[in-house]
Design a protein around this motif. Structure first.
Motif: not given
Length: 163
Positions: A87-91, A104-108, A111-127
């Motif tokens: 449980x450490x920040x070892x990349x 939240x993400x996978x950190x390389x 690079x930052x592998x973000x999870x799009x479901x956490x983003x605010x794309x408005x409503x109705x959702x438009x990815x």
């Protein structure tokens, strides 16, 4: 740019940073912005992602870390290196909210592998088109068949067999 935690994300003092998208965990304690479109997006079917996300696959949008800026909750992040089971920040490592447990993400390293479901794309959702997956990774480990026209790789994109 270095933050007070030694993480290589953009800082709040960076006046050249212009937020394009915002993301947050379920409880809202961790919030961050990105200043660019993802460089790629993918769906990963590896067994590590399946177990750590409790889901048959993981959808990730990939950003350069210097395009990521935390606006709240940096101190609430929990890091986990699955390769060393620590449980450490070892990349590279997994990043979660320490309060609600949201992945939240996978950190390389860069690079930052973000999870799009956490983003605010408005409503109705438009990815946005740039967040839509371009391929499936580790498709041989899938638990469900996906009927789409995306390339399905046995491992990493362009570095494994195309299934």
């Amino acid at each position: 740019m270095e933050t007070s935690f030694g993480l290589d994300y953009a800082s709040l003092e960076d006046t050249g940073f212009v937020a394009k998208y915002q993301a947050s965990c379920f409880c809202g304690a961790v919030r961050y912005e990105v200043s660019a479109d993802p460089v790629d997006a993918k769906i990963c079917h590896c067994t590590t992602c399946q177990r750590l996300h409790g889901a048959p696959m993981q959808w990730a949008a990939i950003f350069h870390k210097h395009h990521v800026r935390f606006i709240a909750g940096l101190e609430d992040l929990f890091f986990y290196n699955s390769e060393q089971n620590r449980p450490e920040r070892i990349l590279p490592c997994k990043v979660r909210c320490g309060k609600c447990g949201t992945p939240i993400a996978d950190e390389g390293r860069r690079m930052w592998l973000a999870f799009p479901s956490l983003f605010d794309f408005g409503y109705p959702v438009e990815v946005p088109e740039s967040f839509k997956p371009t391929c499936h990774l580790f498709y041989g480990s899938r638990v469900i068949e996906i009927q789409d026209d995306l390339p399905k790789w046995s491992g990493h994109k362009n570095y494994s067999e195309l299934l």
